[in-house]
Structure formats: structure tokens, C-alpha cells
Design an enzyme around this catalytic site. Structure first.
Site, mmCIF file in Angstrom:
data_model
loop_
_atom_site.group_PDB
_atom_site.id
_atom_site.type_symbol
_atom_site.label_atom_id
_atom_site.label_comp_id
_atom_site.label_asym_id
_atom_site.label_seq_id
_atom_site.Cartn_x
_atom_site.Cartn_y
_atom_site.Cartn_z
ATOM 1 N N GLU A 31 17.829 -15.967 -55.809
ATOM 2 C CA GLU A 31 18.903 -16.823 -55.282
ATOM 3 C C GLU A 31 18.563 -18.319 -55.364
ATOM 4 O O GLU A 31 19.466 -19.150 -55.430
ATOM 5 C CB GLU A 31 19.236 -16.453 -53.834
ATOM 6 C CG GLU A 31 19.973 -15.128 -53.674
ATOM 7 C CD GLU A 31 21.385 -15.151 -54.269
ATOM 8 O OE1 GLU A 31 22.007 -16.221 -54.303
ATOM 9 O OE2 GLU A 31 21.845 -14.079 -54.700
ATOM 10 N N HIS A 33 16.985 -19.844 -57.839
ATOM 11 C CA HIS A 33 17.403 -20.239 -59.189
ATOM 12 C C HIS A 33 18.933 -20.305 -59.262
ATOM 13 O O HIS A 33 19.500 -21.223 -59.856
ATOM 14 C CB HIS A 33 16.906 -19.229 -60.231
ATOM 15 C CG HIS A 33 15.415 -19.107 -60.320
ATOM 16 N ND1 HIS A 33 14.759 -17.913 -60.122
ATOM 17 C CD2 HIS A 33 14.447 -20.016 -60.564
ATOM 18 C CE1 HIS A 33 13.453 -18.093 -60.277
ATOM 19 N NE2 HIS A 33 13.235 -19.365 -60.535
HETATM 20 P P1 AMP Z 1 10.198 -21.256 -61.327
HETATM 21 O O1 AMP Z 1 10.918 -20.176 -62.073
HETATM 22 O O2 AMP Z 1 9.449 -20.778 -60.138
HETATM 23 O O3 AMP Z 1 9.377 -22.139 -62.236
HETATM 24 O O4 AMP Z 1 11.333 -22.200 -60.721
HETATM 25 C C1 AMP Z 1 12.326 -22.765 -61.524
HETATM 26 C C2 AMP Z 1 13.088 -23.768 -60.697
HETATM 27 O O5 AMP Z 1 13.647 -23.120 -59.560
HETATM 28 C C3 AMP Z 1 12.187 -24.900 -60.160
HETATM 29 O O6 AMP Z 1 12.902 -26.113 -60.226
HETATM 30 C C4 AMP Z 1 11.952 -24.475 -58.743
HETATM 31 O O7 AMP Z 1 11.679 -25.547 -57.874
HETATM 32 C C5 AMP Z 1 13.267 -23.823 -58.391
HETATM 33 N N1 AMP Z 1 13.100 -22.923 -57.256
HETATM 34 C C6 AMP Z 1 12.189 -21.934 -57.115
HETATM 35 N N2 AMP Z 1 12.300 -21.350 -55.909
HETATM 36 C C7 AMP Z 1 13.319 -21.973 -55.273
HETATM 37 C C8 AMP Z 1 13.923 -21.842 -53.981
HETATM 38 N N3 AMP Z 1 13.508 -20.937 -53.105
HETATM 39 N N4 AMP Z 1 14.949 -22.661 -53.678
HETATM 40 C C9 AMP Z 1 15.376 -23.596 -54.553
HETATM 41 N N5 AMP Z 1 14.857 -23.771 -55.775
HETATM 42 C C10 AMP Z 1 13.839 -22.987 -56.130
#
Ligand code: AMP
Length: 271
Positions: A31, A33
Site C-alpha cells: 500500500e 507504493h
Molecule cells: P522500495 O521498493 O522499498 O525501494 O520503495 C520504493 C518507494 O516506495 C520509495 O520511495 C519508498 O520510500 C516508498 N515507500 C516504501 N515504503 C513506504 C511506506 N510505508 N509509505 C510510503 N512510501 C513508502
């Protein structure tokens, strides 16, 4: 939703559009993402999501090996959201085709928080974000505040070279207030209960900080208590200014940052 498996199909598909919102991810779509995707959909004509587990940003090979991968499920969720126009699934060579070594080095003052504990991590992140921005040419990039230091550094780095705006998005949490993360898939139920308790404790620490005369001593004490109560390893627990990430001496414009290990999984949060 069109799936783009290499750069030539990406260039061809994106050529007609100049108002592109970009959500870079490493998969394990949740959620959090989807909230970035919703924001992109509301602000941009087209939305592209990338899924690329960037090996160069992993300072620990075991972490890279165990990072959750389920592309089929990810694609299903993205399709169901009906908000994604393109999914970009590059291969290593699509991103790193020129073998030139990246020249990115962090400034000394940025060698804090995760940069201090994960050597080379942000150099890898900034390098891949530079490359992805050059390839996708988005008008806006949507990034989560959960990874606050990443957002801060990417914004600063891309601001030097591109017109692309980096848009911050609020942290999405589960019903027990644990920040959503792909790494949560590696946690069991009792780990998640502890993570929820740690969140509650952070809320109370943040609240009581303002009464404390010496924040550093107060936080060191709280860190010890967290370590003892939950048998966790903590990399840092620090109050920092949101505009320059310097250590704060008051709650004003500040966030409490934590990185800790549960079940050998490294988790971060800030509030
Ligand atoms: P990742 O796949 O973990 O590299 O994250 C991809 C993007 O999603 C990054 O910009 C993260 O900061 C964002 N993201 C990951 N977890 C969350 C969350 N719980 N709430 C909001 N954005 C998130």
C-alpha cells in the site's frame, strides 16, 4: 498497463508523453507504493512504475539475497490498481550499460544515519536514481518519507542536474502503525507485534523530548531501554532537523529517526 522489458521499448512507448510521473521501486509492492502511484496518477498524465532490485545499493550480500522477489504478484497488484500506465522491468544491462564508474561521493556532513551504518548504500541509490531519471525523463518522481534520508539525498542530487521534481509522500502504516515495507514480508507475527510496540514507544519518546533538558542523554537512555525490553540491535535513535538533517535540540521542524534489527531484518522509521 504496458510492461516494458528493455530500454528500447521504454523509449518508444514514452516518446509521445511529456508529463510523466515516475515511481521507482524494488518490488514487493504494498500500500505504501500504491499511495505513491495514486499521487502520481492525480498529478501527472501518465504514471510509470519501475521494479528493479539494484544490487549496487546493497552493502550486505545476504540482504540482497533474501530481499523479497515476486514479480508475478507485483504485476497483479499493479494491474488491479488501474492507476499504472507503464511498468518498467529493466535488466542490469539496461541500467548499467556504460561501464564508467560512478563518481558519486557523499559529502562528509551527509555521512549520518543510514549512510554511516550502510557504507556505499546511498552512493548506489544516487547512482541508480541518476541513471533511471536519465532514461525515464519524468516530470515528477514520487518517493516515500519512510525513507526520509533517501528522499533528502535524491532530491539534492537530482536537483543539481535535472528539472525533474521529487515529490515527498507520507508514510503508509499497517493497522498497528508499523510502517509498511517490503522487508516486513521477512517478519513473523511476533516480530510485527514488537514493531508495533516500538512504534508506540517512539511516539511517547517524541512527546517527552520537549520536556528533556539534554536530548542526547535522554535518547541514549531510551535507546538502552528499547534494546533491553525488546532484545533488538539499534543502529541509531536520533532527533534531526527535517530541512538539513542536522541533530536537533528541539522538536521544532524535527523528526525522530530510528534504524533497528528484528529477526535479522533491518527496519527504519521516522516520525
Ligand atoms: P522500495 O521498493 O522499498 O525501494 O520503495 C520504493 C518507494 O516506495 C520509495 O520511495 C519508498 O520510500 C516508498 N515507500 C516504501 N515504503 C513506504 C511506506 N510505508 N509509505 C510510503 N512510501 C513508502
Amino acid at each position: 498497463m504496458k510492461i516494458l522489458l528493455n530500454n528500447s521499448s521504454l523509449f518508444e512507448s514514452l516518446r509521445p508523453f511529456d508529463d510523466i510521473g515516475f515511481v521507482p521501486t524494488m518490488g514487493g509492492i504494498h500500500e505504501g507504493h500504491l499511495s505513491l502511484i495514486s499521487k502520481s496518477k492525480s498529478l501527472c498524465k501518465k504514471t510509470i512504475v519501475s521494479i528493479f532490485i539494484n544490487p549496487k545499493q546493497f552493502n550486505n550480500q545476504q540482504d540482497l539475497k533474501s530481499y523479497p522477489r515476486n514479480i508475478k504478484k507485483d504485476l497483479k497488484i499493479l494491474k488491479k490498481s488501474k492507476k499504472v500506465d507503464f511498468v518498467y522491468l529493466p535488466k542490469f544491462k539496461d541500467i548499467y550499460k556504460d561501464k564508467k564508474k560512478s563518481k558519486i561521493t557523499l559529502q562528509k556532513k551527509d555521512n549520518i544515519l543510514c549512510a554511516k551504518f550502510r557504507k556505499g548504500h546511498f552512493e548506489g541509490v544516487l547512482d541508480v536514481m541518476n541513471k533511471l531519471t536519465k532514461i525515464v525523463k519524468p516530470k515528477k518522481i514520487f518517493m516515500g518519507e519512510k525513507d526520509f534520508q533517501q528522499l533528502y539525498l535524491v532530491r539534492k542530487e537530482l536537483g543539481k542536474k535535472y528539472k525533474t521534481k521529487v515529490i515527498p509522500c507520507k508514510t503508509v502504516r499497517d493497522r498497528n502503525n508499523v510502517a509498511l515495507s517490503s522487508r516486513n514480508l521477512l517478519l513473523n507475527k511476533s516480530n510485527l507485534i514488537i514493531a508495533a510496540k516500538i512504534y508506540e514507544k517512539l511516539v511517547s519518546i517524541k512527546k517527552y523530548i520537549k520536556n528533556s533538558k539534554n536530548i542526547k542523554t535522554f535518547l541514549n537512555l531510551q535507546k538502552k531501554e528499547l534494546k533491553n525490553n525488546y532484545k533488538i540491535k539499534i543502529d541509531y535513535l536520533e532527533l534531526r532537523n527535517i530541512n538539513n538533517l542536522k541533530i536537533s535540540s528541539s522538536n521544532k521542524n524535527s523528526r525522530l529517526f530510528i534504524a533497528y534489527y528484528l529477526n535479522n531484518v533491518r527496519l527504519i522509521d521516522n516520525l
